[in-house]
Scaffold this motif. Structure first.
Motif, PDB file in Angstrom:
ATOM      1  N   THR A  53       1.948   1.786  -3.547  1.00 54.10           N
ATOM      2  CA  THR A  53       0.845   2.163  -4.213  1.00 54.10           C
ATOM      3  C   THR A  53       0.516   3.759  -4.029  1.00 54.10           C
ATOM      4  O   THR A  53       0.617   4.662  -5.053  1.00 54.10           O
ATOM      5  N   GLN A  98       1.049  -1.049   0.030  1.00 57.97           N
ATOM      6  CA  GLN A  98       0.112  -0.057  -0.196  1.00 57.97           C
ATOM      7  C   GLN A  98       0.842   1.171  -0.007  1.00 57.97           C
ATOM      8  O   GLN A  98       0.724   2.227  -0.665  1.00 57.97           O
ATOM      9  N   LEU A 131      -6.448  -1.817  -8.159  1.00 58.45           N
ATOM     10  CA  LEU A 131      -5.150  -2.074  -8.204  1.00 58.45           C
ATOM     11  C   LEU A 131      -4.769  -1.875 -10.052  1.00 58.45           C
ATOM     12  O   LEU A 131      -3.800  -1.169 -10.296  1.00 58.45           O
ATOM     13  N   THR A 160      -7.418  -0.012  -3.004  1.00 59.02           N
ATOM     14  CA  THR A 160      -6.220  -0.811  -2.996  1.00 59.02           C
ATOM     15  C   THR A 160      -5.879  -1.044  -1.449  1.00 59.02           C
ATOM     16  O   THR A 160      -5.329  -2.247  -1.208  1.00 59.02           O
ATOM     17  N   HIS A 212     -12.139  -5.263  -5.668  1.00 60.89           N
ATOM     18  CA  HIS A 212     -11.053  -4.315  -5.119  1.00 60.89           C
ATOM     19  C   HIS A 212      -9.817  -4.487  -6.316  1.00 60.89           C
ATOM     20  O   HIS A 212      -9.069  -3.491  -6.283  1.00 60.89           O
ATOM     21  N   TRP A 213      -9.809  -5.557  -6.890  1.00 62.23           N
ATOM     22  CA  TRP A 213      -8.817  -5.516  -8.213  1.00 62.23           C
ATOM     23  C   TRP A 213      -8.703  -4.589  -8.932  1.00 62.23           C
ATOM     24  O   TRP A 213      -7.774  -4.197  -9.623  1.00 62.23           O
TER      25      TRP A 213
END
Lengths: 318, 303
Positions: free
Chosen positions: B192, B189, B280, B256, B276-277
């Protein structure tokens, strides 16, 4: 093998401005003056040589390497002093120059040592630890020169290095350039619109106008045609002029001054002797600054006209 | 015509110019130096006191919650209230980034223009581009330095949190094994956020030398898309709203976060219903776009 060679180099900016128009020139090592009026294409040429700009057509090489394909190798050995302000005001000269030395590939300790040396070379001492924002124009120009020298380049490209400097600052900057070029063997290209200034340090001149080559020649061949010594006297002007003509010099009158054509250095001695002999009150002697326009004439029409002070009216010299 | 004196005693300070015969480390060294310079400049290291105010303030604000939490943990541990402090809600790794994301965004808004904006404002770019590196090297090195600084800023409070939770456990070994699984999601995270917010703020500041514009633009891009998308979702247009959510850096970070920490999408933390993906994927795509924008800007900028 030449230092710089261009062949038909052309640069057109979007919007139709042609900065370089088929420029073909070869430049040998030494101190080379690149003269031309504002907008003649001097800065554009330097930027193309550095790979800061792409040419529209034609080719250019530095150290016999093509500027488009070998930019990094060329730039590793070139120092560049831009025309305009390029220093962050909140950093000190030491910080800026040592940072740029690292970017030039010098190891950290070498960068620090070279920074101290090169700032001393350009004449910055205690003030180098202060923020550049408080510097005078002259000091900023010195820092700009220092950052161009810090990685010990083989070639130095200086764009209007005397910009914004007072007469004393100009003299110092020119002396620095002369020393850097002659004593340390670094090839220097000085772009300037002030011929009278860079002719003092250059041994070769390249004159461009409108993006084209006007002339590329050793400095001597330029000054032969355009040198003038102005001798200002309080009175006895005509008598002095007559005697100078009698000694075989070409002379013209300009107000209270007698203009003597300088072919070599002999006129200095002749003028000195005659001034003593005639006992004329001498106000000043100065070598007239050459004007750029003088370069644009092919025939030696720029030399002062021979006049006979006895019968000729005053004639304004070029 | 008097000849100058042949010999002159030199000035004692004038050691003259000396040649450099040492190694030239080339482009890779230049890039490394520029990354480290960007990193230091982001935190105001090696700069004036005034330039340190913003990074130190925001940096302290990002650290403060972690310090407070560890302080509370210390009190709790001393009082012996609970030996299973990992379960106390307020100390969760998963909620920390969300709590400080606004501060991180402010840090970006304040510091990203210090790199790209400053170089453009003061005309420093020709000095870089006239040296032995490519324009893209310059752009990417500056970006990397900034993102690295963000990464440090994000991981520092997490390190404090981690150490606090482990060392204040009644059994340090158990505390360590219990907290260890949180590290990969924390790292993921943090990467990201550093990439996304770093890329976003550097892309904006690359396009304007004006500091105020860049700062305002960064804050706007962090805040506005989230608000707009939630309004559109409220109005009932789920598809457009969801699309906007995926373009909103603040929402993508939330998404993410949920993915890495395995949070339940139905937990009420999320007002949008996307797997959720997708966040990303969106994060990676946004970072790529930001990098392209930055590189293009400096490939074309006139010097």
């Amino acid at each position: 093998m030449s230092l710089i060679a261009t062949d038909g180099l052309t640069k057109r900016y979007p919007g139709g401005v042609t900065a370089l128009d088929g420029l073909t020139v070869e430049i040998e090592p030494g101190i080379v003056g690149l003269v031309g009026s504002n907008g003649a294409g001097k800065s554009t040429l330097l930027k193309i040589l550095l790979g800061l700009l792409d040419s529209t057509s034609g080719s250019a090489t530095v150290f016999d390497k093509d500027v488009r394909t070998h930019g990094i190798e060329i730039r590793e050995l070139v120092g560049y002093m831009p025309e305009h302000d390029c220093l962050p005001p909140d950093m000190s000269a030491t910080d800026v120059v040592s940072h740029l030395a690292l970017i030039s590939g010098l190891p950290r300790t070498a960068a620090r040592e070279r920074t101290a040396e090169v700032l001393r070379h350009v004449g910055l001492y205690e003030e180098r630890y202060r923020a550049i924002g408080g510097y005078s124009t002259g000091m900023k120009q010195r820092v700009k020169l220092a950052q161009a020298l810090v990685h010990d380049p083989r070639l130095l490209l200086l764009d209007e290095p005397t910009n914004g400097l007072d007469p004393a600052g100009r003299d110092e900057m020119l002396e620095l350039i002369r020393r850097t070029g002659h004593e340390f063997g670094i090839a220097v290209i000085v772009a300037s619109h002030l011929l009278g200034e860079i002719e003092r340090v250059c041994d070769h001149l390249v004159a461009i106008e409108g993006g084209r080559l006007l002339r590329s020649a050793p400095l001597g061949s330029f000054t032969e045609r355009t040198g003038t010594l102005a001798v200002e006297v309080e009175d006895g002007r005509d008598a002095l002029a007559a005697r100078l003509v009698a000694r075989g010099l070409r002379v013209a009158i300009d107000g209270s001054a007698v203009l003597v054509d300088l072919v070599d250095e002999a006129p200095f001695d002749i003028v000195r002797d005659l001034v003593v002999e005639l006992d004329v009150p001498l106000v000043r002697m100065e070598q007239r600054r050459h004007r750029l326009e003088d370069l644009f004439r092919d025939a030696p029409a720029g030399v002062p006209v021979v006049v006979n002070p006895a019968d000729a009216p005053e004639e304004v010299a070029p | 015509m008097t000849a100058p004196p042949v010999t002159r005693s030199g000035n004692i300070y004038d050691l003259g110019y000396r040649r450099y015969e040492g190694p030239r480390l080339g482009r890779a060294h230049a890039i490394r130096s520029l990354v480290s310079h960007s990193f230091r400049t982001t935190f105001g290291i090696g700069r004036s006191g005034r330039a340190k105010i913003a990074p130190v303030t925001f940096g302290a604000m990002a650290l403060l919650p972690a310090v407070l939490i560890v302080g509370v943990l210390a009190i709790v541990a001393r009082l012996g209230i609970d030996d299973d402090i990992g379960e106390i809600g307020l100390v969760g790794f998963s909620s920390y980034f969300g709590a400080i994301s606004a501060i991180i965004a402010l840090f970006c808004a304040a510091q990203a223009p210090e790199l790209f904006g400053r170089d453009q404002r003061h005309g420093v770019l020709p000095l870089y581009f006239a040296r032995a590196l490519r324009r893209s090297d310059y752009a990417l090195a500056r970006l990397a330095g900034f993102c690295l600084a963000l990464l440090v800023l994000l991981l520092l409070p997490m390190t404090i949190l981690f150490l606090g939770r482990v060392l204040l456990s009644t059994d340090v070994a158990v505390g360590f094994t219990r907290n260890l699984p949180s590290l990969p999601p924390v790292l993921a995270q943090a990467l990201t956020i550093a990439g996304l917010l770093g890329g976003m703020s550097m892309a904006i500041s690359a396009y304007t030398p004006r500091r105020a514009y860049a700062t305002a633009g960064i804050i706007a891009l962090f805040v506005l898309p989230g608000i707009v998308s939630s309004i559109i979702i409220e109005l009932g247009s789920g598809t457009i709203g969801n699309l906007l959510v995926l373009l909103s850096p603040s929402s993508v970070i939330d998404g993410t976060n949920g993915l890495f920490f395995g949070l339940d999408p139905e937990s009420g933390l999320f007002f949008f219903d996307l797997p959720h993906w997708t966040f990303l994927v969106s994060a990676v795509a946004l970072v790529v776009v930001f990098v392209i924008l930055i590189v293009r800007r400096f490939a074309r900028i006139a010097t």
